[in-house]
Write a protein that holds these residues in place. Sequence first.
Motif, PDB file in Angstrom:
ATOM      1  N   HIS A  27       0.650  -1.278   0.168  1.00 35.85           N
ATOM      2  CA  HIS A  27       0.049  -0.065   0.008  1.00 35.85           C
ATOM      3  C   HIS A  27       0.697   1.291   0.064  1.00 35.85           C
ATOM      4  O   HIS A  27       0.746   2.332  -0.548  1.00 35.85           O
ATOM      5  CB  HIS A  27      -1.118  -0.125   1.196  1.00 35.85           C
ATOM      6  CG  HIS A  27      -2.156   0.866   1.288  1.00 35.85           C
ATOM      7  ND1 HIS A  27      -3.029   0.638   1.925  1.00 35.85           N
ATOM      8  CD2 HIS A  27      -2.623   1.837   0.219  1.00 35.85           C
ATOM      9  CE1 HIS A  27      -4.176   1.550   1.613  1.00 35.85           C
ATOM     10  NE2 HIS A  27      -3.704   2.263   0.721  1.00 35.85           N
ATOM     11  N   HIS A  77      -3.442   9.536   1.631  1.00 37.71           N
ATOM     12  CA  HIS A  77      -2.733   8.378   2.151  1.00 37.71           C
ATOM     13  C   HIS A  77      -1.738   9.034   3.300  1.00 37.71           C
ATOM     14  O   HIS A  77      -1.519   8.118   4.224  1.00 37.71           O
ATOM     15  CB  HIS A  77      -1.890   7.594   1.172  1.00 37.71           C
ATOM     16  CG  HIS A  77      -2.626   6.694   0.334  1.00 37.71           C
ATOM     17  ND1 HIS A  77      -3.487   6.928  -0.815  1.00 37.71           N
ATOM     18  CD2 HIS A  77      -3.169   5.366   0.565  1.00 37.71           C
ATOM     19  CE1 HIS A  77      -3.976   6.138  -1.278  1.00 37.71           C
ATOM     20  NE2 HIS A  77      -3.786   5.184  -0.552  1.00 37.71           N
ATOM     21  N   TRP A 126     -13.263   6.685   0.769  1.00 38.36           N
ATOM     22  CA  TRP A 126     -12.881   6.969   1.934  1.00 38.36           C
ATOM     23  C   TRP A 126     -13.896   7.524   2.834  1.00 38.36           C
ATOM     24  O   TRP A 126     -14.833   7.946   2.257  1.00 38.36           O
ATOM     25  CB  TRP A 126     -11.778   8.311   1.748  1.00 38.36           C
ATOM     26  CG  TRP A 126     -10.512   7.768   0.795  1.00 38.36           C
ATOM     27  CD1 TRP A 126     -10.321   7.674  -0.469  1.00 38.36           C
ATOM     28  CD2 TRP A 126      -9.361   7.779   1.574  1.00 38.36           C
ATOM     29  NE1 TRP A 126      -9.089   7.256  -0.749  1.00 38.36           N
ATOM     30  CE2 TRP A 126      -8.501   7.308   0.502  1.00 38.36           C
ATOM     31  CE3 TRP A 126      -8.780   7.479   2.716  1.00 38.36           C
ATOM     32  CZ2 TRP A 126      -7.133   6.980   0.602  1.00 38.36           C
ATOM     33  CZ3 TRP A 126      -7.495   7.232   2.704  1.00 38.36           C
ATOM     34  CH2 TRP A 126      -6.534   6.986   1.958  1.00 38.36           C
ATOM     35  N   ASP A 163      -9.195   4.369   4.582  1.00 35.49           N
ATOM     36  CA  ASP A 163      -9.131   3.911   3.176  1.00 35.49           C
ATOM     37  C   ASP A 163     -10.000   2.930   2.967  1.00 35.49           C
ATOM     38  O   ASP A 163      -9.623   1.811   3.554  1.00 35.49           O
ATOM     39  CB  ASP A 163      -7.553   3.778   2.768  1.00 35.49           C
ATOM     40  CG  ASP A 163      -7.561   3.400   1.186  1.00 35.49           C
ATOM     41  OD1 ASP A 163      -8.340   3.125   0.500  1.00 35.49           O
ATOM     42  OD2 ASP A 163      -6.293   3.505   0.815  1.00 35.49           O
ATOM     43  N   HIS A 167      -7.661  -2.499  -2.098  1.00 38.57           N
ATOM     44  CA  HIS A 167      -6.126  -2.883  -1.857  1.00 38.57           C
ATOM     45  C   HIS A 167      -5.899  -2.741  -0.593  1.00 38.57           C
ATOM     46  O   HIS A 167      -4.844  -2.988   0.095  1.00 38.57           O
ATOM     47  CB  HIS A 167      -5.477  -1.914  -2.911  1.00 38.57           C
ATOM     48  CG  HIS A 167      -5.426  -0.357  -2.531  1.00 38.57           C
ATOM     49  ND1 HIS A 167      -5.626   0.755  -3.490  1.00 38.57           N
ATOM     50  CD2 HIS A 167      -5.330   0.272  -1.850  1.00 38.57           C
ATOM     51  CE1 HIS A 167      -5.717   1.582  -3.244  1.00 38.57           C
ATOM     52  NE2 HIS A 167      -5.334   1.462  -1.820  1.00 38.57           N
TER      53      HIS A 167
END
Length: 199
Positions: A27, A77, A126, A163, A167
């Motif tokens: 990630h 992120h 998100w 998140d 993934h």
Amino acid sequence: MSFKFPELPYSYDALEPHIDAQTMELHYSKHHQGYYNKFMSAIEGTDLANQSLEEIFGKISSQAAGVRNTGGGYYNHIVFWNSMSPNGGGNPTGAIADAINKDFGSFDKFKEEFSNAAATVFGSGWAWLVNNGGKLEIIATANQDNPHMDVVKGSGTPLIALDVWEHAYYLKYQNRRPDYIAAFWNVVNWDHANKALNS
Ligand code: MN3
């Protein structure tokens, strides 16, 4: 160019068993790094290169989709890594605890609303806890959009981000997004939320 790719604030395995090391490594080193690299390419040589992220996001509706997606992916992120800590979890303390009680009634009520917002994002996106002028609000965004963007309904300073792209959890939790959301509460970084609330 003033945009840096920040170091992860802990090791890949620091959030085990809640968030696994392999997911963290991919990630951060692949997904996040990829967004950063593409964002740098997208703004290189344009007047955006000398602007702040907040300035760019504030007029993102007039920018290319690539800037919106990669700039969001770069910024979101960073907030997400800081929203988790090996010393996190448990009940909030300090100003964020008071603010949550004031605006949501109780921590349990907040947790339920935030978890529900994260679980019901359709596809990739998100969940955010933001401070909107002294009032805490929960915002859900699609893709790599965030509450600074003029295309997003609702706004405010992000305090916590989660998140919910596949993934972020598929290696460990497969299709069980609610289990991943439940695990997030064991690592959520209230110290960061308090700092962001006071900034
Ligand atoms: Mn991600």
